[in-house]
Design an enzyme around this catalytic site. Structure first.
Site, PDB file in Angstrom:
ATOM      1  N   ASP A  69       0.836  -1.203   0.000  1.00  0.00           N
ATOM      2  CA  ASP A  69       0.000   0.000   0.000  1.00  0.00           C
ATOM      3  C   ASP A  69       0.869   1.250   0.000  1.00  0.00           C
ATOM      4  O   ASP A  69       2.035   1.204   0.428  1.00  0.00           O
ATOM      5  CB  ASP A  69      -0.890   0.025   1.250  1.00  0.00           C
ATOM      6  N   GLN A  70       0.246   2.338  -0.359  1.00  0.00           N
ATOM      7  CA  GLN A  70       0.945   3.631  -0.383  1.00  0.00           C
ATOM      8  C   GLN A  70       1.656   3.912   0.931  1.00  0.00           C
ATOM      9  O   GLN A  70       2.791   4.369   0.959  1.00  0.00           O
ATOM     10  CB  GLN A  70      -0.112   4.694  -0.742  1.00  0.00           C
TER      11      GLN A  70
END
Ligand code: URA
Length: 238
Positions: free
Chosen positions: A109-110
């Site tokens: 994920d970011q």
């Protein structure tokens, strides 16, 4: 292999640009300037420089990146910059036709940090990501609340998460600090760690991947830095 074709295979630009780089005297092969694009070289193990930048020929790219927070694992990111912008430009330009460019081996994920593998070898990517191969991925979690032994037991037994047909379980799980847990997965469903912890009522506040198989994120690889995987790294991945 002709030097112009070798440069193209390594991502130094279109075929025309690669021929032009040689003709303009910008390519040095093992200490010698080469100006004929058709000059032949033995590709395996070749060290060369393009505009002074050293490079080692690699038929396939196998890399590790210490992913910082605030980057998306996508070639077409939305709100955040792409992890691919952290790689050297030739690595972003490799690949044509049957050989894809360099891709992340699964996604983080970011806001997740840590060990991210990248490669242009489709078989390697499949082996590392397929749940059938059970490659363990180890995550370090910082949680909203102190974790409990009951939460650990539930994560090991399996929890129901949305859009998963069966309960998902941790391959290993232990409490490592006041609000810290280490969790190992052998599959990689979308947001799996965060969804599993949300299912036991203790949301993840920070997530870091520290290991894949027996390959640890090296302590001297700073966030945002990448390096080639060495033979022993590949061996550690099984
Ligand atoms: N699980 C998540 O929830 N996020 C990641 O980035 C990786 C695993």
């Amino acid at each position: 292999m002709q030097i112009q074709h070798l440069l193209f295979s390594q991502g130094f630009g279109t075929r025309r640009i690669c021929a032009g780089l040689v003709e303009q005297g910008l390519v040095e092969v093992e200490g010698q300037w080469v100006t004929d694009p058709a000059h032949t070289v033995v590709a395996q193990g070749l060290r060369f420089r393009v505009q002074g930048v050293p490079w080692l020929y690699q038929e396939r790219a196998y890399l590790m990146l210490n992913k910082p927070a605030g980057y998306e694992c996508s070639h077409r990111p939305g709100a955040w910059p792409s992890v691919y912008t952290l790689l050297a430009p030739p690595l972003r330009q490799r690949g044509e036709g049957a050989v894809p460019g360099v891709q992340a081996v699964g996604r983080l994920d970011q806001d997740t940090t840590g060990l991210l593998l990248l490669s242009d070898d489709g078989r390697f990517i499949h082996r590392m990501t397929s749940p059938r191969h059970h490659v363990p991925k180890v995550y370090e979690l910082e949680l909203r609340d102190p974790p409990t032994p009951q939460q650990v037991s539930r994560l090991l037994a399996g929890v129901a998460i949305e859009r998963a047909s069966e309960p998902v379980r941790a391959a290993a799980c232990s409490i490592t600090g006041e609000r810290a847990m280490q969790l190992t997965l052998t599959e990689g469903k979308y947001h799996q760690v965060k969804r599993m912890l949300a299912a036991v009522g203790n949301p993840v506040e920070r997530l870091h991947r520290s290991r894949i198989g027996a390959l640890e994120l090296p302590g001297d690889l700073a966030p945002g830095q990448w390096r080639w995987l060495q033979a022993d790294d590949l061996q550690a991945l099984g």
